[in-house]
Design an enzyme around this catalytic site. Structure first.
Site, mmCIF file in Angstrom:
data_model
loop_
_atom_site.group_PDB
_atom_site.id
_atom_site.type_symbol
_atom_site.label_atom_id
_atom_site.label_comp_id
_atom_site.label_asym_id
_atom_site.label_seq_id
_atom_site.Cartn_x
_atom_site.Cartn_y
_atom_site.Cartn_z
ATOM 1 N N ASP A 53 0.831 -1.202 0.000
ATOM 2 C CA ASP A 53 0.000 0.000 0.000
ATOM 3 C C ASP A 53 0.871 1.260 0.000
ATOM 4 O OD1 ASP A 53 0.901 -0.130 2.616
ATOM 5 O OD2 ASP A 53 -1.094 -0.225 3.524
ATOM 6 N N SER A 54 2.201 1.063 0.036
ATOM 7 C CA SER A 54 3.138 2.169 -0.187
ATOM 8 C C SER A 54 2.989 2.727 -1.596
ATOM 9 C CB SER A 54 4.585 1.710 0.048
ATOM 10 O OG SER A 54 4.831 0.470 -0.587
ATOM 11 N N ASP A 92 -0.974 -6.097 -0.193
ATOM 12 C CA ASP A 92 -1.491 -5.460 1.020
ATOM 13 C C ASP A 92 -2.992 -5.258 0.933
ATOM 14 O OD1 ASP A 92 0.568 -5.070 2.862
ATOM 15 O OD2 ASP A 92 1.256 -3.221 1.916
ATOM 16 N N LYS A 122 -1.576 -9.461 2.708
ATOM 17 C CA LYS A 122 -0.911 -9.037 3.945
ATOM 18 C C LYS A 122 -1.791 -8.024 4.654
ATOM 19 C CE LYS A 122 2.811 -6.195 4.047
ATOM 20 N NZ LYS A 122 2.407 -5.103 4.987
ATOM 21 N N GLU A 124 -2.102 -5.581 8.538
ATOM 22 C CA GLU A 124 -1.401 -5.059 9.705
ATOM 23 C C GLU A 124 -2.186 -5.349 10.978
ATOM 24 O OE1 GLU A 124 0.501 -1.164 7.358
ATOM 25 O OE2 GLU A 124 -0.713 -0.867 9.161
ATOM 26 N N GLU A 191 8.369 -4.251 11.290
ATOM 27 C CA GLU A 191 8.852 -2.966 10.800
ATOM 28 C C GLU A 191 9.329 -2.065 11.928
ATOM 29 O OE1 GLU A 191 7.540 0.793 7.922
ATOM 30 O OE2 GLU A 191 6.259 -0.984 8.051
#
Length: 273
Positions: A53-54, A92, A122, A124, A191
């Site tokens: 998602d970066s 993501d 993925k 979070e 991270e």
């Protein structure tokens, strides 16, 4: 053995990553968001391609990862999947597509897998996303976890500083890593946490631990491709190693092109029909 069998064996799967951890072989992972870049890094032998998602930052120019949508992530993921023949492609789940609603998490994951052809998703978070992870896994979709600095929670933390430096938060992270592994995640990204803590997590859990700013004691490393290549140049955290300086190279090449066009040097007589 046929060449088809041989190439099939070279494909990276979640099982291959588990075997790499068992053998002590480090896992390499980079982000990619488009066909051309993904094709290059796959040909180079990268193990895992993360459609991160970066993309919200490096492709769309947003300040955070929050604005990118599920439709946009699927677009980027499909572009990457068309380029990749060897690497495992992980996508993501974007902000708002899974938090607090395990049914929505499942639906988002199914859309990513069906519409992009990716291999895993993925998300979070720790214990708070356990139900979502388990629900996604019921559909046979592999899940990678993400602990430590979780960029989608930037407004909760208020800063991008190193996480889990205090004992209480460190202990919670260790517990969350065990919860994610026991829930069925095939790997976890850690991270921006202390190296000693990350090494302890990698030693304690059986699934691969991929670090970004988490030291050398983990099972693999991930960087944002645009940071690693020096396309972005404002962002310089301690954990980032730039392998090229493409910002300056591309800018200089563009300046030469402009100059050649303006001076009528391009195209020359050999560059026309």
């Amino acid at each position: 053995m046929s060449s088809a069998q041989s190439s099939e064996e070279k494909k990276i799967t979640t099982h291959v990553l588990q075997e790499m951890k068992r053998r002590g072989e480090k896992i390499s992972m980079l982000t990619a968001y488009d066909y051309s870049m993904a094709r290059i890094i796959d040909a180079a032998g990268i193990d895992v391609v993360l459609v991160g998602d970066s993309a919200s930052n490096v492709m769309a120019g947003y300040e955070t990862t929050l604005p990118i949508t599920l439709n946009e992530m699927i677009y980027h993921a499909a572009s990457v999947v068309r380029a990749v023949s060897r690497a495992l492609v992980v996508v993501d789940l974007p902000f708002g597509s899974y938090q607090g609603n395990s049914k929505e998490a499942l639906n988002s994951s199914i859309r990513i897998m069906k519409e992009s052809g990716a291999h895993a998703v993925k998300l979070e978070g720790g214990r708070e996303v356990k139900e979502s992870i388990e629900r996604i896994l019921t559909a046979g979709v592999p899940v990678m976890g993400h602990l430590g600095l979780t960029p989608q929670s930037i407004y909760k933390f208020g800063t991008y500083v190193v996480r889990a430096k205090e004992d209480t938060e460190a202990q919670r992270l260790i517990e969350d890593a065990h919860i994610l592994a026991e829930s069925g995640c095939f790997a976890i990204v850690l991270e921006k946490i202390p190296a000693q803590l990350a090494a302890r997590v990698a030693a304690e859990v059986k699934i691969p631990i991929i670090g970004i700013g988490a030291g050398a004691g983990v099972d693999g490393q991930v960087l944002v491709l645009h940071d690693m290549l020096g396309i972005t140049h404002e962002f310089s955290p301690r954990f980032l190693r730039r392998y090229m300086n493409l910002y300056d190279d591309i800018k200089a090449a563009t300046e030469r092109y402009i100059s050649d066009v303006k001076s009528k040097d391009f195209p020359n007589k050999h560059e026309q029909y």
